[in-house]
Scaffold this motif. Structure first.
Motif, PDB file in Angstrom:
ATOM      1  N   THR A  60      34.405  -4.950   6.525  1.00  0.00           N
ATOM      2  CA  THR A  60      33.691  -3.671   6.507  1.00  0.00           C
ATOM      3  C   THR A  60      34.446  -2.652   5.673  1.00  0.00           C
ATOM      4  N   ALA A  61      33.769  -2.078   4.665  1.00  0.00           N
ATOM      5  CA  ALA A  61      34.366  -0.972   3.906  1.00  0.00           C
ATOM      6  C   ALA A  61      34.119   0.295   4.715  1.00  0.00           C
ATOM      7  N   PHE A  62      35.176   0.881   5.221  1.00  0.00           N
ATOM      8  CA  PHE A  62      35.092   2.036   6.120  1.00  0.00           C
ATOM      9  C   PHE A  62      34.903   3.318   5.320  1.00  0.00           C
ATOM     10  N   THR A  63      35.276   3.252   4.042  1.00  0.00           N
ATOM     11  CA  THR A  63      35.229   4.452   3.217  1.00  0.00           C
ATOM     12  C   THR A  63      35.206   4.064   1.747  1.00  0.00           C
ATOM     13  N   ARG A  64      34.849   5.038   0.894  1.00  0.00           N
ATOM     14  CA  ARG A  64      35.171   4.931  -0.530  1.00  0.00           C
ATOM     15  C   ARG A  64      36.524   5.595  -0.685  1.00  0.00           C
ATOM     16  N   SER A  65      37.362   5.084  -1.543  1.00  0.00           N
ATOM     17  CA  SER A  65      38.679   5.702  -1.719  1.00  0.00           C
ATOM     18  C   SER A  65      39.148   5.542  -3.151  1.00  0.00           C
ATOM     19  N   SER A  66      39.816   6.556  -3.663  1.00  0.00           N
ATOM     20  CA  SER A  66      40.342   6.488  -5.034  1.00  0.00           C
ATOM     21  C   SER A  66      41.870   6.532  -5.037  1.00  0.00           C
ATOM     22  N   GLU A 241      46.309   1.544   1.188  1.00  0.00           N
ATOM     23  CA  GLU A 241      44.874   1.754   1.461  1.00  0.00           C
ATOM     24  C   GLU A 241      44.497   1.628   2.944  1.00  0.00           C
ATOM     25  N   GLN A 242      43.426   0.927   3.309  1.00  0.00           N
ATOM     26  CA  GLN A 242      42.866   1.089   4.672  1.00  0.00           C
ATOM     27  C   GLN A 242      43.502   0.153   5.686  1.00  0.00           C
TER      28      GLN A 242
END
Ligand code: CMC
Length: 436
Positions: A60-66, A241-242
């Motif tokens: 699961t991608a919990f967020t967009r992140s850069s 990252e996550q």
């Protein structure tokens, strides 16, 4: 990409075999669908709609992140697009911290200002030293740190105003600046040593080493190789990252808690032996193995599921963790100054056997960041219970960058997963005297 001539579209067709109905959902960013798009899939109008079930967020991608990019198959790690190898070789921790927090490398003026601001926020209120006295003499350093950071929130009630960017930046500076001070205070208190206060003319890592190790002299000059090694370790640990603790930071922050309270939660997650506590667990494991000749027996124990090879394996990396490769090289430089850590031979033998054995190869288990870092920390003179703290100091930067990104993201709301209820269906209460 959609291509009308070939009949391809950026969508996914789903056929519900329960009803025979077909649905078309948008594919984003190459290979992502919105979980909420599944909600339209219903057996009848009264149905809640389809959900995805994903224990431990495995897919699961919990967020967009850069902030940070990882390619786990290829062993790539980049902060804001810059490869970790180049940053570890050419940059400094505070420059990398600025990059992670602001998105771009600083100009010289911006870097000078950031270093100045972090340097001038290093002191903590004297009441914080009273807090240390409340702990038992042998309290674990991470327990002290988690409590200290939570307590700091009470000194800065204005930190609750998380919508004000200028206010956020002050709290970010404070947290990056005060973590080494609190860590050094925890260490000195544990040892029964008088506290050493921050020295503003020293670098971030030299100041930390000074607060930790200066004793009986007016001036403490850390060996430049060791100072640089710690700086490199800080760069390598700055964000990832996550992961479990970054997700904790985001989840707590999503309720608009102040960053000190959210970070205390993130640190608690990091403390676990499957996460940032693994470096401590590796050292304890190496001590327990005790000798290279005991390695095959230990490996047999891992294969028989009696043991876990700490410092190996990763949810994302299915090849060599690039941080572990850099740490292994840094360890050699440190050992030239401090002398070789005798546990290194056990670690090298564990790695050699594990990289050949089918149990590890078939499961893509390679050394991670924690496998060799503890050997350097020990050579630098840190006791094992300080190892997770040495992870937490630089990770502060990543947590804060992830927290701020979450606050700025219009798509984010208070984090609130769903569940698949597996308990009993409704039943009537039975008074205690009537229960069998
Ligand atoms: N030793 C022995 N077996 C392992 C290990 C290990 N270190 N790691 C994974 N496995 C096995 C696991 O038993 C499973 O086998 P099977 O499929 O036959 O049941 C398979 O490999 C897949 O493991 P998993 O537990 O599904 O993997 P995960 O993604 O849930 O867990 C991990 C990742 C890091 C928690 C795990 O690899 C682990 O416990 N490693 C040791 C602790 C450690 O070094 N943690 C630091 C991680 S890096 C720093 C950080 O970012 O936190």
């Amino acid at each position: 990409m959609s291509d009308e001539s070939s009949g391809t579209r950026n969508t996914l067709s789903i056929r519900d075999n329960r009803t025979g109905k077909e649905y078309e959902v948008e594919v984003l960013d190459g290979d992502v669908i919105r979980a909420m798009d599944l909600r339209q899939i219903k057996v009848d109008d009264g149905d809640f709609g389809m959900m995805s079930y994903d224990p431990a967020f495995g897919n699961t991608a919990f967020t967009r992140s850069s902030v940070t990019f990882i390619d786990g198959a290829k062993g790539i790690l980049e902060y804001r697009g810059y490869p970790i190898e180049q940053l570890a070789e050419q940059s400094s921790f505070l420059e990398v911290a600025y990059l992670i927090l602001k998105g771009e490398l600083p100009t010289q003026t911006e870097l000078d200002q950031f270093v100045h601001d972090v340097t001038y926020h290093t002191y903590v209120h004297e009441n914080m030293t009273d807090l240390l006295d409340a702990f038992r003499y042998d309290a674990h350093s991470m327990g002290r740190m988690i409590s200290s950071i939570a307590a700091l929130s009470t000194f800065y009630p204005e930190a609750k105003d998380v919508d004000d960017p200028a206010n956020r930046w002050i709290q970010i500076n404070r947290l990056v600046a005060k973590m080494p001070t609190l860590a050094a205070f925890a260490y000195r208190h544990h040892r029964g040593l008088p506290l050493v206060y921050p020295e503003n003319e020293l670098s971030y890592t030299a100041n930390f080493l000074n607060m930790l190790f200066r004793i009986g002299v007016k001036e403490y000059k850390p060996n430049p190789v060791l100072e640089r090694a710690l700086d490199v370790l800080f760069i390598l640990h700055a964000d990832h990252e996550q992961n479990c603790s970054a997700t904790t930071m985001r989840v707590i922050g999503s309720a608009q808690a102040d960053p000190f309270s959210a970070m205390a939660g993130a640190m608690a997650a990091l403390y676990g032996p499957l996460h940032g506590g693994a470096n401590e667990a590796v050292l304890r494991m190496l001590h327990r193995i005790g000798d290279v000749k005991n390695v095959p027996q230990f490996i047999d124990g891992v294969k028989n599921r009696e043991e876990r090879l700490m410092g190996f394996g990763h949810r994302v990396y299915k090849s060599y963790d690039p941080r572990a490769a850099i740490i292994k090289r840094t360890a050699e430089e440190v050992f030239e100054v401090t002398g070789r850590n005798p546990l290194l031979d056990i670690a090298l033998e564990l790695e050699r056997i594990a990289l050949e054995e089918d149990f590890f190869v078939s499961r893509n288990l390679y050394p991670n960041v924690d496998f060799y870092s503890g050997l350097i920390y020990q050579a630098l003179g840190f006791p094992v219970e300080m190892f997770p703290v040495l992870f937490a100091i630089p990770r502060t930067v990543g947590w804060l960058a992830q927290w701020e990104e979450m606050l700025m993201d219009d798509e984010q709301r208070i984090a609130r997963p769903r569940q698949v209820f597996t308990g009993p269906s409704r039943r009537e209460f039975v008074p205690v005297e009537e229960r069998g």
